[in-house]
Design an enzyme around this catalytic site. Sequence first.
Site, PDB file in Angstrom:
ATOM      1  N   THR A 124       0.815  -1.221   0.000  1.00 26.48           N
ATOM      2  CA  THR A 124       0.000   0.000   0.000  1.00 26.48           C
ATOM      3  C   THR A 124       0.849   1.272   0.000  1.00 26.48           C
ATOM      4  OG1 THR A 124      -1.458   1.288   1.446  1.00 26.48           O
ATOM      5  CG2 THR A 124      -0.134  -0.345   2.526  1.00 26.48           C
ATOM      6  N   ASP A 125       0.274   2.352  -0.514  1.00 22.23           N
ATOM      7  CA  ASP A 125       0.960   3.658  -0.464  1.00 22.23           C
ATOM      8  C   ASP A 125       1.048   4.198   0.956  1.00 22.23           C
ATOM      9  OD1 ASP A 125      -1.741   4.298  -0.125  1.00 22.23           O
ATOM     10  OD2 ASP A 125      -1.717   5.988  -1.507  1.00 22.23           O
ATOM     11  N   GLU A 126       0.274   3.588   1.874  1.00 25.70           N
ATOM     12  CA  GLU A 126       0.277   4.118   3.245  1.00 25.70           C
ATOM     13  C   GLU A 126       1.628   3.914   3.932  1.00 25.70           C
ATOM     14  OE1 GLU A 126      -3.253   3.542   5.583  1.00 25.70           O
ATOM     15  OE2 GLU A 126      -4.467   3.247   3.780  1.00 25.70           O
ATOM     16  N   TYR A 148      -1.448  -0.528  11.057  1.00 25.17           N
ATOM     17  CA  TYR A 148      -1.660  -1.228   9.784  1.00 25.17           C
ATOM     18  C   TYR A 148      -0.516  -0.925   8.819  1.00 25.17           C
ATOM     19  CZ  TYR A 148      -3.188  -1.756   4.939  1.00 25.17           C
ATOM     20  OH  TYR A 148      -3.227  -2.049   3.597  1.00 25.17           O
ATOM     21  N   LYS A 152       2.508  -3.300   7.176  1.00 27.97           N
ATOM     22  CA  LYS A 152       2.728  -3.489   5.732  1.00 27.97           C
ATOM     23  C   LYS A 152       4.158  -3.076   5.364  1.00 27.97           C
ATOM     24  CE  LYS A 152       0.155  -4.767   3.106  1.00 27.97           C
ATOM     25  NZ  LYS A 152      -0.263  -6.145   2.684  1.00 27.97           N
TER      26      LYS A 152
HETATM   27  P1  NAD Z   1      -9.607  -7.575   2.586  1.00 31.48           P
HETATM   28  O1  NAD Z   1      -9.599  -7.306   4.055  1.00 31.48           O
HETATM   29  O2  NAD Z   1     -10.836  -7.325   1.814  1.00 31.48           O
HETATM   30  O3  NAD Z   1      -9.199  -9.096   2.321  1.00 31.48           O
HETATM   31  C1  NAD Z   1      -8.185  -9.732   3.049  1.00 31.48           C
HETATM   32  C2  NAD Z   1      -8.374 -11.228   2.858  1.00 31.48           C
HETATM   33  O4  NAD Z   1      -7.301 -11.895   3.547  1.00 31.48           O
HETATM   34  C3  NAD Z   1      -9.678 -11.747   3.455  1.00 31.48           C
HETATM   35  O5  NAD Z   1     -10.319 -12.606   2.532  1.00 31.48           O
HETATM   36  C4  NAD Z   1      -9.237 -12.504   4.689  1.00 31.48           C
HETATM   37  O6  NAD Z   1     -10.094 -13.605   4.990  1.00 31.48           O
HETATM   38  C5  NAD Z   1      -7.856 -12.969   4.279  1.00 31.48           C
HETATM   39  N1  NAD Z   1      -6.980 -13.210   5.432  1.00 31.48           N
HETATM   40  C6  NAD Z   1      -6.782 -12.389   6.497  1.00 31.48           C
HETATM   41  N2  NAD Z   1      -5.930 -12.963   7.353  1.00 31.48           N
HETATM   42  C7  NAD Z   1      -5.550 -14.149   6.814  1.00 31.48           C
HETATM   43  C8  NAD Z   1      -4.680 -15.177   7.208  1.00 31.48           C
HETATM   44  N3  NAD Z   1      -3.995 -15.103   8.381  1.00 31.48           N
HETATM   45  N4  NAD Z   1      -4.507 -16.243   6.395  1.00 31.48           N
HETATM   46  C9  NAD Z   1      -5.187 -16.336   5.221  1.00 31.48           C
HETATM   47  N5  NAD Z   1      -6.060 -15.401   4.802  1.00 31.48           N
HETATM   48  C10 NAD Z   1      -6.236 -14.306   5.575  1.00 31.48           C
HETATM   49  O7  NAD Z   1      -8.376  -6.751   2.013  1.00 31.48           O
HETATM   50  P2  NAD Z   1      -8.201  -6.029   0.604  1.00 31.48           P
HETATM   51  O8  NAD Z   1      -8.723  -4.672   0.702  1.00 31.48           O
HETATM   52  O9  NAD Z   1      -8.659  -6.949  -0.463  1.00 31.48           O
HETATM   53  O10 NAD Z   1      -6.612  -5.926   0.547  1.00 31.48           O
HETATM   54  C11 NAD Z   1      -5.832  -6.984  -0.012  1.00 31.48           C
HETATM   55  C12 NAD Z   1      -4.370  -6.601   0.066  1.00 31.48           C
HETATM   56  O11 NAD Z   1      -4.150  -5.369  -0.621  1.00 31.48           O
HETATM   57  C13 NAD Z   1      -3.879  -6.374   1.501  1.00 31.48           C
HETATM   58  O12 NAD Z   1      -2.578  -6.897   1.588  1.00 31.48           O
HETATM   59  C14 NAD Z   1      -3.868  -4.862   1.647  1.00 31.48           C
HETATM   60  O13 NAD Z   1      -2.877  -4.459   2.572  1.00 31.48           O
HETATM   61  C15 NAD Z   1      -3.523  -4.440   0.243  1.00 31.48           C
HETATM   62  N6  NAD Z   1      -4.016  -3.103  -0.148  1.00 31.48           N
HETATM   63  C16 NAD Z   1      -5.349  -2.790  -0.031  1.00 31.48           C
HETATM   64  C17 NAD Z   1      -5.792  -1.543  -0.437  1.00 31.48           C
HETATM   65  C18 NAD Z   1      -7.249  -1.165  -0.379  1.00 31.48           C
HETATM   66  O14 NAD Z   1      -7.592  -0.030  -0.698  1.00 31.48           O
HETATM   67  N7  NAD Z   1      -8.160  -2.066  -0.025  1.00 31.48           N
HETATM   68  C19 NAD Z   1      -4.882  -0.603  -0.935  1.00 31.48           C
HETATM   69  C20 NAD Z   1      -3.543  -0.953  -1.045  1.00 31.48           C
HETATM   70  C21 NAD Z   1      -3.121  -2.210  -0.643  1.00 31.48           C
END
Ligand code: NAD
Length: 340
Positions: A124-126, A148, A152
Amino acid sequence: MDKVLVTGGAGFIGSHFAKRLLRADDVEEVTVLDALTYAGHIENLGEAFLSPKLRFVEGNVLDKALVDELVAAHTAVVHFAAESHVDRSFFQAGAFLMTNVLGTQTLLDAARRLGVERFVHVSTDEVYGPLAEGSAAEDAPLAPTVPYAASKAASDLVALSYHRTYGVPVCVTRSSNNYGPCQHPEKIIPLFATRLLRGQQVTLHGQGQHVRNWLHVEDNCAGIELVLRVGVPGEIYNIGGGTDCTNRELTNRLLRLCGADWDSVVYVPDRRSNDIRYSMAWGKVTGLGYRPQCTFEDGLAETIDWYRRNPDRWAPLVRNPRAARATVTCAPAGEEVHAR
Ligand code: NAD
């Protein structure tokens, strides 16, 4: 790229990505490994189960034996699984460090011992922290401000160290805020949409002055797929290209799309640690051919339309937001969890 292990593929971005990979002719098998926490929903994969190429495994990225078995059977790993909601990290930092840092290390260690051709770590950009002005390129210092983002940033560094130390072919992607269908209603766009569509009020922190860059989930997935296919191991790729807007501007758009007005908005004091602005430079990934396709206007309208047409997917979650088959619980009783 024959067999791809997608962790967190029942979550928001991971499920879009798994469905995207299943459409690729040169992908033989996609295995989703997901613990189905409160944030993971098998329904997010929906029609993907019609594909004989999809396999779903319910399990934890911290389960070394399971991770070993799965990594050994795949040629590439795309790692999405994480605790992803900033506000939960204020109350459950330990769970974030466990999954986001140690879970990542468990996967990397399996990749080191068993060998994979590609490993994409999704971040993430965060991790760059707030910027009053300018934009962070991939070599900008990391300055996360909340648990968080710190988890990351730590996982990014561990992933890159596995490339430098052991030669694991790791690429890191860092994207801005994603939006689109199937996002959990704890995040600001679906939270506001699902409340406004039910005629409820929404709360805006401070004066709604915080700036975020909104990237359609399919654009992020296109960028991640490019990095998976042609990214240079050891490199970081920022994936941006969405629209910068303040939370006030975002709210205005959501009010319009949901048929509500400013009477539905309640201002609340800004919370502790609410980064004022994120901004990334993403020229490097354009060098791989990345071009975001979705305008914010179209993407947001399509997203709100999805929430309007699919109350069965989010109503159970907003009725009981703390329901969890979860590895993480959220705020202690009485504490309000706000959307990021
Ligand atoms: P989300 O919370 O919707 O999904 C996370 C998934 O991971 C869920 O299905 C959860 O069941 C699974 N999970 C959590 N802990 C687990 C574990 N210990 N073992 C196996 N599975 C597990 O998240 P998202 O928004 O889809 O984000 C996905 C990735 O992208 C993350 O790594 C997040 O940091 C990154 N990201 C998200 C955003 C955003 O805007 N949503 C932006 C930048 C980066």
